[in-house]
Design a protein around this motif. Structure first.
Motif, short mmCIF file in Angstrom:
data_model
loop_
_atom_site.label_atom_id
_atom_site.label_comp_id
_atom_site.label_asym_id
_atom_site.label_seq_id
_atom_site.Cartn_x
_atom_site.Cartn_y
_atom_site.Cartn_z
N LEU A 98 0.83 -1.20 0.00
CA LEU A 98 0.00 0.00 0.00
C LEU A 98 0.87 1.25 0.00
O LEU A 98 0.61 2.21 -0.74
N LEU A 99 1.93 1.25 0.79
CA LEU A 99 2.87 2.38 0.75
C LEU A 99 3.54 2.48 -0.62
O LEU A 99 3.76 3.58 -1.14
N ALA A 305 -5.72 -6.89 12.07
CA ALA A 305 -7.17 -7.05 11.94
C ALA A 305 -7.82 -5.77 11.43
O ALA A 305 -8.69 -5.80 10.55
N ALA A 306 -7.39 -4.63 11.97
CA ALA A 306 -7.95 -3.35 11.53
C ALA A 306 -7.55 -3.05 10.09
O ALA A 306 -8.35 -2.51 9.31
N LEU A 307 -6.34 -3.40 9.72
CA LEU A 307 -5.87 -3.15 8.35
C LEU A 307 -6.67 -3.96 7.34
O LEU A 307 -6.98 -3.46 6.25
N LEU A 308 -7.01 -5.20 7.68
CA LEU A 308 -7.82 -6.01 6.77
C LEU A 308 -9.24 -5.46 6.65
O LEU A 308 -9.83 -5.47 5.57
N ARG A 309 -9.80 -4.98 7.77
CA ARG A 309 -11.17 -4.48 7.75
C ARG A 309 -11.30 -3.18 6.96
O ARG A 309 -12.25 -2.99 6.20
N ASP A 310 -10.36 -2.28 7.16
CA ASP A 310 -10.46 -0.95 6.55
C ASP A 310 -9.08 -0.46 6.13
O ASP A 310 -8.50 0.43 6.76
N PRO A 311 -8.53 -1.04 5.07
CA PRO A 311 -7.16 -0.68 4.70
C PRO A 311 -6.98 0.80 4.38
O PRO A 311 -5.96 1.40 4.76
N ILE A 312 -7.95 1.40 3.70
CA ILE A 312 -7.80 2.81 3.33
C ILE A 312 -7.90 3.69 4.57
O ILE A 312 -7.11 4.64 4.74
N GLY A 313 -8.83 3.39 5.46
CA GLY A 313 -8.94 4.17 6.70
C GLY A 313 -7.68 4.08 7.54
O GLY A 313 -7.22 5.08 8.11
N GLU A 314 -7.10 2.87 7.62
CA GLU A 314 -5.88 2.69 8.40
C GLU A 314 -4.70 3.42 7.76
O GLU A 314 -3.86 4.00 8.45
N MET A 315 -4.63 3.41 6.43
CA MET A 315 -3.54 4.11 5.77
C MET A 315 -3.70 5.62 5.89
O MET A 315 -2.71 6.35 6.04
N GLY A 320 -1.41 10.43 8.53
CA GLY A 320 -1.49 11.53 9.49
C GLY A 320 -0.34 11.50 10.46
O GLY A 320 0.25 12.54 10.80
N TRP A 321 0.00 10.32 10.95
CA TRP A 321 1.14 10.17 11.88
C TRP A 321 2.46 10.48 11.19
O TRP A 321 3.35 11.12 11.76
N LEU A 322 2.59 10.03 9.92
CA LEU A 322 3.81 10.28 9.17
C LEU A 322 3.99 11.76 8.85
O LEU A 322 5.11 12.22 8.60
N GLY A 323 2.88 12.50 8.84
CA GLY A 323 2.94 13.90 8.44
C GLY A 323 3.00 14.07 6.94
O GLY A 323 3.46 15.10 6.44
N PRO A 328 -5.89 12.44 -3.03
CA PRO A 328 -6.82 11.61 -3.79
C PRO A 328 -6.12 10.65 -4.74
O PRO A 328 -6.58 9.52 -4.93
N ASP A 329 -5.00 11.08 -5.32
CA ASP A 329 -4.25 10.19 -6.23
C ASP A 329 -3.67 9.01 -5.47
O ASP A 329 -3.72 7.87 -5.95
N VAL A 330 -3.11 9.27 -4.30
CA VAL A 330 -2.56 8.18 -3.48
C VAL A 330 -3.66 7.20 -3.10
O VAL A 330 -3.50 5.98 -3.21
N GLU A 331 -4.79 7.72 -2.65
CA GLU A 331 -5.91 6.85 -2.29
C GLU A 331 -6.37 6.02 -3.49
O GLU A 331 -6.63 4.80 -3.36
N ALA A 332 -6.47 6.64 -4.65
CA ALA A 332 -6.92 5.91 -5.85
C ALA A 332 -5.95 4.80 -6.21
O ALA A 332 -6.37 3.70 -6.60
N ARG A 333 -4.66 5.06 -6.11
CA ARG A 333 -3.67 4.03 -6.41
C ARG A 333 -3.75 2.87 -5.42
O ARG A 333 -3.61 1.70 -5.80
#
Length: 380
Positions: A98-99, A305-315, A320-323, A328-333
């Motif tokens: 995902l990264l 478990a959280a990453l499997l349930r909601d990968p986009i939300g977790e990313m 946010g933590w990474l700063g 939208p392009d990152v999310e789409a990819r």
């Protein structure tokens, strides 16, 4: 077979003589000793490992030669890299892919480990003949029924693990898994990993010299070398993945048992059940000890478990933590990658404690402190 023989094989392959450093020798000596130490080793398996080890050193010779001819690469700065670490089988691969979908980041790609020099340019990073050849090879392995993809798949132009770079220094859990020998397994847990991280840094400096970017790197066993990692990369941002440790151990032992068939007549269940519970414990204990010494938590905690349930939300939360900007392009990819790579794409990975002669109660002491510190969602 002696270590000197492997070194000479590498020199003959590379047509080069001089290494960048000699820190690999202790691990190589043990890896070579392991060739005859396990009675299940087959002649074909021994030849396979000799070939692999000499290829690792031949690549290192080429890296050393490039660094000598281009000394400016050692001035390359590696700034604010992202590392994904934790127990094996805890979603580190999913997180790294995902990264890696974010092309503003720089992943260590599988093909680059096979052919790091000359280093890629930005234009050739995701398109070149090496990638095409590796895809063809993977298809042949799938057709022959020899694919490892159901357990662990890496695309030729997708992120891979730092372990394959550190294998050139013979301080690597990849070498450990191939050795199938207590001598190497025990040594690795007490080894000084500095030389492996020194080489790792040089490798990244060369790769980014013509294809720059902020690194996003993945290796579960960075947890074992966490102190050295933090010293080498003081501005690193470190993601710790978490999962039910019983399931992680079960999955890891299954993966190791299949990998051992590359060089053993049958998987060594006795070695597996006595080695890997302790090894996973160390993946937990060492970063926990670092946390206890720090005034603030140095890690971002990403739960499987959280990453499997909601990968986009977790990313999104991770960004946010990474700063960093979660555009939208990152999310789409990321959504595109998820759609093209559903869980179980290559088949289901099945595993069971009982095949290794273990029970849940037998391994519980290894995980008690971890489960007390973290709220882990258990899987059945």
């Amino acid at each position: 077979m002696r270590a000197d023989d492997i070194i000479q094989m590498a020199r003959d392959k590379a047509q080069l003589n001089d290494f960048d450093a000699k820190g690999f020798r202790e691990g190589l000596d043990l890896a070579v000793e392991a060739l005859d130490a396990n009675p299940l080793r087959t002649p074909q398996g021994k030849a396979f490992l000799m070939h692999m080890y000499s290829e690792n050193l031949a690549t290192r010779l080429k890296v050393a030669d490039y660094a000598r001819r281009h000394p400016e690469v050692r001035d390359q700065k590696i700034e604010r890299p992202v590392f994904v670490m934790g127990m094996p089988r805890t979603g580190t691969t999913l997180a790294s892919y995902l990264l890696g979908a974010d092309r503003n980041r720089r992943s260590l790609l599988r093909w680059e480990v096979a052919q790091p020099v000359p280093p890629p340019t930005t234009a050739t990073l995701y398109s070149n003949p090496v990638i095409d050849a590796m895809y063809a090879f993977d298809e042949d392995m799938e057709k022959a029924g020899r694919s490892f993809a159901a357990i662990h798949y890496e695309a030729p132009d997708g992120p891979t693990e730092c372990t394959f770079v550190m294998a050139h220094d013979f301080k690597s859990l990849f070498v450990e898994s191939m050795s199938a020998w207590k001598g190497y397994s025990d040594w690795y847990l007490s080894a000084d990993l500095q030389s492996a991280y020194d080489y790792h840094r040089l490798y990244l400096q060369i790769l980014q010299s013509q294809a720059p970017g902020c690194w996003a790197l993945k290796l579960p066993s960075h947890a074992l070398g966490i102190r050295t990692l933090m010293k080498m990369y003081p501005d690193a941002r470190i993601i710790w993945t978490h999962r039910d440790p019983y399931r992680s151990l079960n999955s890891l032992m299954s993966m190791i048992s299949k990998a051992e068939l590359l060089s053993l007549s049958q998987s060594d269940h006795a070695h597996i059940r006595t080695t890997y519970p302790r090894q996973l414990h160390e993946h937990l204990a060492r970063p926990m000890a670092v946390m206890a010494e720090q005034p603030t938590d140095p890690f971002y905690h990403l739960h499987y478990a959280a990453l499997l349930r909601d990968p986009i939300g977790e990313m999104r939360a991770l960004y946010g933590w990474l700063g960093d900007d979660f555009t939208p392009d990152v999310e789409a990819r990321m959504r595109s990658w998820l759609a093209n790579n559903p869980q179980g794409r290559f088949g289901r990975h099945r595993y069971d404690f009982q095949q290794f002669g273990l029970t849940r109660d037998a391994v519980t002491p290894w995980f008690e402190a971890y489960l007390k510190m973290f709220d882990i969602e258990m899987e059945g």
